[in-house]
Design an enzyme around this catalytic site. Structure first.
Site, PDB file in Angstrom:
ATOM      1  N   CYS A 254      48.522  94.812 -24.105  1.00  0.00           N
ATOM      2  CA  CYS A 254      47.282  95.256 -24.736  1.00  0.00           C
ATOM      3  C   CYS A 254      47.470  95.781 -26.146  1.00  0.00           C
ATOM      4  CB  CYS A 254      46.637  96.340 -23.880  1.00  0.00           C
ATOM      5  SG  CYS A 254      47.677  97.803 -23.697  1.00  0.00           S
TER       6      CYS A 254
ATOM      7  N   GLU B 271      43.603  92.499 -16.804  1.00  0.00           N
ATOM      8  CA  GLU B 271      43.253  93.878 -17.171  1.00  0.00           C
ATOM      9  C   GLU B 271      43.677  94.104 -18.601  1.00  0.00           C
ATOM     10  OE1 GLU B 271      44.668  98.165 -17.691  1.00  0.00           O
ATOM     11  OE2 GLU B 271      45.728  96.271 -17.874  1.00  0.00           O
TER      12      GLU B 271
ATOM     13  N   ARG C  80      40.281 107.138 -18.078  1.00  0.00           N
ATOM     14  CA  ARG C  80      40.952 105.913 -18.539  1.00  0.00           C
ATOM     15  C   ARG C  80      39.996 104.731 -18.375  1.00  0.00           C
ATOM     16  NH1 ARG C  80      46.452 105.141 -18.867  1.00  0.00           N
ATOM     17  NH2 ARG C  80      47.213 102.999 -19.052  1.00  0.00           N
TER      18      ARG C  80
ATOM     19  N   ARG D  23      39.113 100.875 -18.926  1.00  0.00           N
ATOM     20  CA  ARG D  23      39.803  99.601 -19.124  1.00  0.00           C
ATOM     21  C   ARG D  23      38.852  98.437 -18.845  1.00  0.00           C
ATOM     22  NH1 ARG D  23      42.881 102.167 -21.548  1.00  0.00           N
ATOM     23  NH2 ARG D  23      45.161 102.210 -21.509  1.00  0.00           N
TER      24      ARG D  23
END
Length: 333
Positions: A80, A123, A167, A169
């Site tokens: 990422c 993800e 968090r 995502r």
């Protein structure tokens, strides 16, 4: 599901967080047949926690798609850094140490174009949606559609799934068109009640996790300099009744989630530090606490140094979020 066991491959596997979530959801109905992860320390952690009869493969860019066994589900937490809001956001143009991290998605496409699995699961960071005014995500979605997949995506926050960590995502689920549902429902909030106090290690905490007074002064001065410039950058002490900020592998990752822990502990350093252990009982979280923030069970084994563990869990995924999505995928296939 019949007698046929589904097969999965785990690309950019890290320490196996995505696989763990899918294994929890599918149980004996899913079997991993291929794993790729180029970081050697992550490989050590992975091997310690998964009993595979095959070796972990390294750099996926050097593996031909024909050399990968047939599979039904592709798990891909492709790197990422290229899309992260914390990074320079170069996207597909990003190049680092000779590896085009932003283009590693195309290795997912290359492999899945050949094998045509039922599901491709990805993800990534929240910034992926908006990177380059949305063009980066358009390319990813468009590529999957061209390959014959129906694409569903959303943003979920880990704090809604039984862990005390803020968090967000992006999650992408692509179903092969011949089995794709009309709509795919991502999981709704399951548990937003957990707080830092729920994941704290038992006392006494090793003195190596308590900051030195010298380092504490460095952090205080660092934050002061930034505040004078109007920046909000610096360390953060979290309340036990609150949730943790996003854990990340670099920069101020650990310093953004400091705790005051007055429980009895040794004041004798066990590592080389400048000065003495601070008298305010300020410490960083332990690797096990970080593992719990990501929903890893306490049975998950640690076989590498703390520095690597912080990096690995900061880079990993929140297992209960993955499991919740995987349960919805299981309903479809």
């Amino acid at each position: 599901m019949g007698e046929k066991k589904l097969k999965s491959i785990d690309l950019f596997a890290g320490i196996g967080g995505i696989r763990l979530g899918f294994d929890n959801a599918f149980g004996d109905d899913l079997k991993a047949v291929f794993v790729s992860e180029w970081d050697e320390n992550a490989q050590k952690t992975y091997r310690a926690n998964f009993d595979d009869k095959f070796d972990i493969n390294g750099d996926i860019t050097k593996i031909h798609e024909d050399d990968i066994p047939e599979f039904d589900i592709c798990l891909a937490g492709f790197p990422c850094q290229a899309f992260s809001l914390a990074g320079q956001r170069k996207g597909f143009k990003d190049d680092y140490k000779g590896q085009s991290r932003g283009t590693l998605f195309f290795d997912v496409a290359r492999i899945c174009s050949k094998h045509k699995p039922k599901v491709i699961f990805c993800e990534n960071v929240k910034g992926l949606f908006h990177h380059d005014r949305g063009r980066t995500f358009e390319i990813i979605e468009g590529t999957l559609k061209e390959m014959g997949y129906k694409v569903f995506s959303t943003i979920l926050n880990s704090k809604d799934f039984g862990v005390p960590q803020n968090r967000e995502r992006v999650y992408i689920v692509a179903f092969r068109e011949d089995i794709a549902p009309e709509n795919f429902e991502f999981p709704k909030k399951t548990d937003d009640t957990k707080r830092i106090k729920d994941i704290i290690d038992d006392a006494p905490i090793s003195p190596k996790y308590y900051l030195s007074d010298t380092y504490m002064n460095t952090l205080i001065n660092h934050r002061k300099r930034h505040e004078e410039k109007g920046h909000g950058f610096g360390y953060e002490i979290r309340d036990r009744n609150d949730i943790a900020g996003t854990i990340v592998c670099g920069g101020m990752g650990r310093e953004r989630n400091l705790l005051v822990d007055h429980r009895p502990h040794s004041m004798v350093p066990v590592t080389k530090i400048k000065g003495e252990i601070n008298k305010d009982d300020i410490r960083k979280m332990t690797p096990r606490e970080w593992a719990r923030l990501q929903g890893f069970p306490d049975s998950f084994e640690f076989v590498v140094a703390d520095t690597q563990l912080y990096k690995q869990f900061g880079n990993s995924v929140t297992v209960p979020v993955i499991e919740a999505i995987a349960r919805e995928i299981k309903k479809v296939i």
